[in-house]
Scaffold this motif. Structure first.
Motif, PDB file in Angstrom:
ATOM      1  N   LEU A  36      55.670  99.380  28.544  1.00 19.96           N
ATOM      2  CA  LEU A  36      57.057  99.550  28.091  1.00 19.96           C
ATOM      3  C   LEU A  36      57.185 100.768  27.190  1.00 19.96           C
ATOM      4  O   LEU A  36      58.105 101.570  27.334  1.00 19.96           O
ATOM      5  CB  LEU A  36      57.530  98.300  27.350  1.00 19.96           C
ATOM      6  N   LYS A  37      56.233 100.921  26.268  1.00 15.78           N
ATOM      7  CA  LYS A  37      56.293 102.041  25.324  1.00 15.78           C
ATOM      8  C   LYS A  37      56.142 103.387  26.042  1.00 15.78           C
ATOM      9  O   LYS A  37      56.828 104.361  25.739  1.00 15.78           O
ATOM     10  CB  LYS A  37      55.196 101.868  24.276  1.00 15.78           C
ATOM     11  N   GLY A  38      55.233 103.422  27.025  1.00 11.18           N
ATOM     12  CA  GLY A  38      55.002 104.667  27.759  1.00 11.18           C
ATOM     13  C   GLY A  38      56.018 104.899  28.861  1.00 11.18           C
ATOM     14  O   GLY A  38      55.990 105.913  29.529  1.00 11.18           O
ATOM     15  N   GLU A  39      56.935 103.932  29.037  1.00 14.07           N
ATOM     16  CA  GLU A  39      57.920 104.010  30.129  1.00 14.07           C
ATOM     17  C   GLU A  39      57.239 104.361  31.451  1.00 14.07           C
ATOM     18  O   GLU A  39      57.665 105.270  32.165  1.00 14.07           O
ATOM     19  CB  GLU A  39      59.038 104.998  29.801  1.00 14.07           C
ATOM     20  N   THR A  40      56.155 103.648  31.732  1.00 15.56           N
ATOM     21  CA  THR A  40      55.402 103.917  32.949  1.00 15.56           C
ATOM     22  C   THR A  40      55.101 102.608  33.671  1.00 15.56           C
ATOM     23  O   THR A  40      55.222 101.530  33.086  1.00 15.56           O
ATOM     24  CB  THR A  40      54.090 104.656  32.619  1.00 15.56           C
ATOM     25  N   ASN A  41      54.730 102.722  34.941  1.00 17.37           N
ATOM     26  CA  ASN A  41      54.333 101.540  35.708  1.00 17.37           C
ATOM     27  C   ASN A  41      52.822 101.411  35.841  1.00 17.37           C
ATOM     28  O   ASN A  41      52.342 100.454  36.429  1.00 17.37           O
ATOM     29  CB  ASN A  41      54.944 101.604  37.112  1.00 17.37           C
ATOM     30  N   HIS A  42      52.068 102.396  35.350  1.00 12.04           N
ATOM     31  CA  HIS A  42      50.636 102.438  35.638  1.00 12.04           C
ATOM     32  C   HIS A  42      49.814 102.741  34.394  1.00 12.04           C
ATOM     33  O   HIS A  42      50.085 103.720  33.698  1.00 12.04           O
ATOM     34  CB  HIS A  42      50.330 103.539  36.658  1.00 12.04           C
ATOM     35  N   LEU A  43      48.787 101.923  34.163  1.00 14.34           N
ATOM     36  CA  LEU A  43      47.807 102.219  33.124  1.00 14.34           C
ATOM     37  C   LEU A  43      46.437 102.386  33.780  1.00 14.34           C
ATOM     38  O   LEU A  43      46.091 101.623  34.677  1.00 14.34           O
ATOM     39  CB  LEU A  43      47.692 101.057  32.125  1.00 14.34           C
ATOM     40  N   THR A  44      45.661 103.352  33.303  1.00 13.40           N
ATOM     41  CA  THR A  44      44.268 103.415  33.732  1.00 13.40           C
ATOM     42  C   THR A  44      43.461 102.514  32.810  1.00 13.40           C
ATOM     43  O   THR A  44      43.757 102.400  31.615  1.00 13.40           O
ATOM     44  CB  THR A  44      43.723 104.852  33.673  1.00 13.40           C
ATOM     45  N   VAL A  45      42.442 101.860  33.370  1.00 13.01           N
ATOM     46  CA  VAL A  45      41.566 100.999  32.575  1.00 13.01           C
ATOM     47  C   VAL A  45      40.232 101.729  32.410  1.00 13.01           C
ATOM     48  O   VAL A  45      39.603 102.122  33.404  1.00 13.01           O
ATOM     49  CB  VAL A  45      41.352  99.629  33.250  1.00 13.01           C
ATOM     50  N   VAL A  53      37.496 102.487  35.200  1.00 16.70           N
ATOM     51  CA  VAL A  53      36.920 101.298  35.847  1.00 16.70           C
ATOM     52  C   VAL A  53      37.982 100.447  36.560  1.00 16.70           C
ATOM     53  O   VAL A  53      37.644  99.474  37.229  1.00 16.70           O
ATOM     54  CB  VAL A  53      36.158 100.403  34.843  1.00 16.70           C
ATOM     55  N   GLY A  54      39.248 100.812  36.419  1.00 16.18           N
ATOM     56  CA  GLY A  54      40.280 100.036  37.091  1.00 16.18           C
ATOM     57  C   GLY A  54      41.658 100.597  36.824  1.00 16.18           C
ATOM     58  O   GLY A  54      41.825 101.619  36.146  1.00 16.18           O
ATOM     59  N   MET A  55      42.630  99.901  37.401  1.00 20.48           N
ATOM     60  CA  MET A  55      44.024 100.264  37.160  1.00 20.48           C
ATOM     61  C   MET A  55      44.827  98.986  36.987  1.00 20.48           C
ATOM     62  O   MET A  55      44.544  97.985  37.651  1.00 20.48           O
ATOM     63  CB  MET A  55      44.576 101.030  38.346  1.00 20.48           C
ATOM     64  N   VAL A  56      45.775  99.015  36.084  1.00 17.69           N
ATOM     65  CA  VAL A  56      46.654  97.862  35.950  1.00 17.69           C
ATOM     66  C   VAL A  56      48.091  98.383  35.929  1.00 17.69           C
ATOM     67  O   VAL A  56      48.416  99.352  35.240  1.00 17.69           O
ATOM     68  CB  VAL A  56      46.286  96.990  34.723  1.00 17.69           C
ATOM     69  N   THR A  57      48.914  97.763  36.779  1.00 17.72           N
ATOM     70  CA  THR A  57      50.281  98.239  36.941  1.00 17.72           C
ATOM     71  C   THR A  57      51.254  97.113  36.595  1.00 17.72           C
ATOM     72  O   THR A  57      50.851  95.960  36.439  1.00 17.72           O
ATOM     73  CB  THR A  57      50.525  98.666  38.405  1.00 17.72           C
ATOM     74  N   THR A  58      52.525  97.467  36.525  1.00 18.87           N
ATOM     75  CA  THR A  58      53.528  96.424  36.285  1.00 18.87           C
ATOM     76  C   THR A  58      53.480  95.389  37.421  1.00 18.87           C
ATOM     77  O   THR A  58      53.785  94.222  37.203  1.00 18.87           O
ATOM     78  CB  THR A  58      54.941  97.027  36.176  1.00 18.87           C
TER      79      THR A  58
ATOM     80  N   ASP B  60      60.599  95.518  34.532  1.00 19.24           N
ATOM     81  CA  ASP B  60      61.391  94.582  33.716  1.00 19.24           C
ATOM     82  C   ASP B  60      60.587  93.328  33.365  1.00 19.24           C
ATOM     83  O   ASP B  60      60.775  92.740  32.298  1.00 19.24           O
ATOM     84  CB  ASP B  60      62.677  94.180  34.448  1.00 19.24           C
ATOM     85  N   LEU B  61      59.695  92.928  34.276  1.00 23.19           N
ATOM     86  CA  LEU B  61      58.846  91.764  33.997  1.00 23.19           C
ATOM     87  C   LEU B  61      57.963  92.000  32.777  1.00 23.19           C
ATOM     88  O   LEU B  61      57.587  91.052  32.083  1.00 23.19           O
ATOM     89  CB  LEU B  61      57.937  91.451  35.181  1.00 23.19           C
ATOM     90  N   SER B  62      57.636  93.263  32.522  1.00 26.77           N
ATOM     91  CA  SER B  62      56.812  93.579  31.340  1.00 26.77           C
ATOM     92  C   SER B  62      57.465  93.059  30.068  1.00 26.77           C
ATOM     93  O   SER B  62      56.777  92.691  29.112  1.00 26.77           O
ATOM     94  CB  SER B  62      56.618  95.092  31.194  1.00 26.77           C
ATOM     95  N   ILE B 103      63.929 106.878  37.766  1.00 31.57           N
ATOM     96  CA  ILE B 103      63.761 105.558  38.383  1.00 31.57           C
ATOM     97  C   ILE B 103      62.973 105.720  39.685  1.00 31.57           C
ATOM     98  O   ILE B 103      62.851 106.836  40.198  1.00 31.57           O
ATOM     99  CB  ILE B 103      65.122 104.883  38.680  1.00 31.57           C
ATOM    100  N   SER B 104      62.456 104.603  40.194  1.00 31.80           N
ATOM    101  CA  SER B 104      61.576 104.719  41.354  1.00 31.80           C
ATOM    102  C   SER B 104      62.158 104.137  42.634  1.00 31.80           C
ATOM    103  O   SER B 104      61.506 104.171  43.671  1.00 31.80           O
ATOM    104  CB  SER B 104      60.220 104.078  41.056  1.00 31.80           C
ATOM    105  N   ALA B 105      63.378 103.601  42.569  1.00 32.31           N
ATOM    106  CA  ALA B 105      63.983 103.063  43.795  1.00 32.31           C
ATOM    107  C   ALA B 105      65.503 103.013  43.690  1.00 32.31           C
ATOM    108  O   ALA B 105      66.057 102.828  42.604  1.00 32.31           O
ATOM    109  CB  ALA B 105      63.454 101.663  44.077  1.00 32.31           C
ATOM    110  N   LEU B 106      66.152 103.162  44.832  1.00 34.37           N
ATOM    111  CA  LEU B 106      67.612 103.071  44.927  1.00 34.37           C
ATOM    112  C   LEU B 106      67.969 102.049  46.004  1.00 34.37           C
ATOM    113  O   LEU B 106      67.555 102.218  47.161  1.00 34.37           O
ATOM    114  CB  LEU B 106      68.211 104.422  45.362  1.00 34.37           C
TER     115      LEU B 106
END
Ligand SMILES: C[S@@+](CC[C@H](N)C(=O)[O-])C[C@H]1O[C@@H](n2cnc3c(N)ncnc32)[C@H](O)[C@@H]1O
Lengths: 134, 134
Positions: A36-45, A53-58, B60-62, B103-106
């Motif tokens: 939420l803070k990074g306004e992103t859907n993807h974090l690298t682990v 070593v991984g990825m975690v997404t929304t 949004d689920l975040s 945004i990522s979708a419309l």
């Protein structure tokens, strides 16, 4: 033709250098806050040496919402087999990886496995949107 | 030039017709299950007449994961002002909307406000990936 290859944009031209990371033993709730803070859907682990070593997404967070109380750590929901790209890869090759694996982001890594940035489908969309307007 | 405009791909050429919907009074947990089942990041939120009233994404689920126990219904986390596209919109205009609003979708809607499909950044990435390979 040769000149198309020469002028083809590369990953380093459009990648996002401000990616956000987490470690696998952190809580899913912490991952949610970082997303939420990074306004992103993807974090690298990353592991303790800073290697990917991984990825975690929304998307992976949905697993925690769908099964409340059952999972609590990043490593329980992260994807371990990460598809990556490199800064000098041609953008259309990276785009094909997104399509082939039905994913929306590729971590950009150097030869030592350190993360330099992220290439998202949105970055490609931006490049595309500029095509006729420049 | 004229011929570029004529040949420019339109939203209906690349949109995903298999989008998934939910209603605003359903539980967030149900939304999470639908997202996982549909392998998607985006659900459209419909009212009882089948009109688009919002969107709920894995992003949004975040909010639910970051604040456990505080929210339980879709309408508490959904986005109400939805940016949309239409089937006949030129793809680069839609791509610019994604960029402009980050945004990522419309959702793709018809004149009556019914949802015909979804255009995602991933769909644009696919189009881009095909550019040099065809
Ligand atoms: C299969 S996609 C489905 C949703 C949507 N198409 C998207 O791109 O986010 C979601 C899964 O892909 C995984 N994923 C995302 N990027 C990845 C990558 N570069 N390599 C491997 N898995 C990845 C996520 O961890 C998540 O479990």
């Amino acid at each position: 033709p040769m000149h198309e290859t020469v002028h083809a944009p590369r990953v380093c031209d459009i990648m996002d250098r401000h990616q956000v990371s987490i470690t696998e033993d952190e809580e899913i709730r912490t991952a949610a806050k970082k997303l939420l803070k990074g306004e992103t859907n993807h974090l690298t682990v990353l592991n303790l040496e800073g290697r990917l070593v991984g990825m975690v997404t929304t998307y992976d967070l949905s697993k925690a919402v769908a099964n409340p109380g059952k999972v609590s750590l990043v490593r329980e929901i992260m994807t371990r087999k990460v598809i990556t790209t490199t800064p000098d890869e041609v953008v259309d090759v990276a785009a094909q990886k997104l399509e082939q694996y039905n994913i929306s982001a590729l971590p950009v890594i150097d030869k030592a496995g350190r993360v330099l940035g992220m290439l998202t489908a949105l970055d490609l969309g931006k490049l595309f949107g500029r095509r006729w307007t420049r």
